[in-house]
Design an enzyme around this catalytic site. Structure first.
Site, PDB file in Angstrom:
ATOM      1  N   LYS A  70       0.806  -1.228   0.000  1.00 39.51           N
ATOM      2  CA  LYS A  70       0.000   0.000   0.000  1.00 39.51           C
ATOM      3  C   LYS A  70       0.846   1.290   0.000  1.00 39.51           C
ATOM      4  CE  LYS A  70      -4.313  -1.740   1.945  1.00 39.51           C
ATOM      5  NZ  LYS A  70      -5.366  -1.555   2.958  1.00 39.51           N
ATOM      6  N   ASP A  88     -10.379   3.111   2.038  1.00 42.19           N
ATOM      7  CA  ASP A  88     -10.606   2.371   3.289  1.00 42.19           C
ATOM      8  C   ASP A  88     -11.363   3.186   4.344  1.00 42.19           C
ATOM      9  OD1 ASP A  88      -9.512  -0.091   2.607  1.00 42.19           O
ATOM     10  OD2 ASP A  88      -7.501   0.418   3.321  1.00 42.19           O
TER      11      ASP A  88
END
Ligand code: NAP
Length: 275
Positions: free
Chosen positions: A66, A102
């Site tokens: 990420k 997210d």
């Protein structure tokens, strides 16, 4: 021509993203497919170049890439920049731009419980997911957010950056009854009989206890909270909404999240208990 999308990670075989996005492509009449690709950290650059060469239309990025993906991309949006992490890459012509869905995915899930932004929120954890959630909560009007974490310094730093408060774990455990919403964002809970990241002895019945871990569907944290008379929210909603926001960035369409939450819950062997 048929389009294709992907998720890259290490490990990746457990990912439910292909099932979710393939279902949404079908439901929306889009001629596309979604494939999981196992990419080890040492191969990330090569893998990204291959994705570009083969004309991927967009992809998700999961652990451990990420952050490492960021310097390879043509840019990141404000959310990904603030989180210093990317979970969604959107292609525009020849450019690949990173985003992060997210935090907003969690807040969308939280809002299905009709929680008020006036609630007093305790966030347990100060890692990547907590970072996204703390900023997203602020953006959506939740003004009273306190962060606690095993390593207190990280809670202090995140609280300073996101305009939240921080509290050492022992104090948070003592004052647990003061909070209306308690969000478990640590990686504790992936194993069935793991210890809790915080003692729930003083939690108040009626409090909303949310866990972002979704496999197992009922984590030890949610089990204890339920026994104490709390309402519970598992991590399936966050998973589905983060995917839905990515899907909309790729296709411009809003997919059906309610059916998907039901489907993923059943897939994980649970019953749908969030609402
Ligand atoms: P991360 O950046 O590695 O952060 C881990 C956090 O957990 C840190 O706050 C860490 O505390 C804490 N922690 C780890 N082990 C602990 C222990 N034994 N006791 C107490 N605290 C502990 O991880 P992340 O990216 O934030 O992800 C966290 C979890 O969220 C993962 O399980 C991931 O699968 C899940 N997740 C779910 C979704 C979803 O869609 N539902 C999306 C993203 C992530 P220290 O600072 O003290 O190390």
């Amino acid at each position: 021509m048929k389009k294709w999308y992907a998720v890259i990670g290490d490990p990746i075989s457990h990912s439910l993203s292909p099932l979710m996005h393939d279902t949404w492509f079908k439901e929306n009449g889009i001629d596309a497919t979604f494939i999981p690709i196992h990419v080890e950290p040492s191969n990330l650059k090569q893998a990204f170049e291959s994705l570009q060469t083969l004309g991927v239309s967009g992809f998700n990025v999961t652990l451990p890439h990420k952050q490492a993906i960021i310097p390879l991309l043509d840019g990141v949006d404000d959310t990904a920049s603030m989180m210093d992490a990317v979970n969604t890459v959107v292609r525009g012509g020849k450019l690949y731009k990173g985003s992060n869905t997210d935090g907003d995915g969690f807040v969308e899930s939280l809002l299905t419980t009709e929680s008020s932004p006036d609630s007093k929120v305790l966030l347990i954890g100060a890692g990547g997911a907590a970072r996204g959630i703390s900023f997203a909560l602020k953006r959506r009007g939740f003004g009273d957010v306190t962060i606690t974490n095993r390593t207190h310094r990280r809670a202090e730093e995140l609280a300073d950056e996101s305009g939240s408060k921080s509290m050492v774990k022992a104090e948070a455990e003592k004052k647990l009854g003061d909070f209306d919403i308690i969000i478990q964002t640590t990686s504790v809970g992936l194993a069935e009989n793991e210890a809790l990241p915080i003692s729930l002895q003083n939690i108040r019945a009626g409090t909303l206890a949310a866990d972002i871990v979704y496999n197992p569907i009922k984590t030890p944290f949610l089990k204890v909270a339920e026994e104490k008379g709390c309402k519970t929210l598992n991590g399936v909603g966050m998973f589905v909404y983060q995917g839905a926001i990515a899907f909309e960035k790729w296709t411009g369409l809003k997919p059906d999240t309610d059916n998907m939450i039901q489907m993923i819950t059943e897939k994980l062997g649970g019953t749908y208990v969030n609402r």
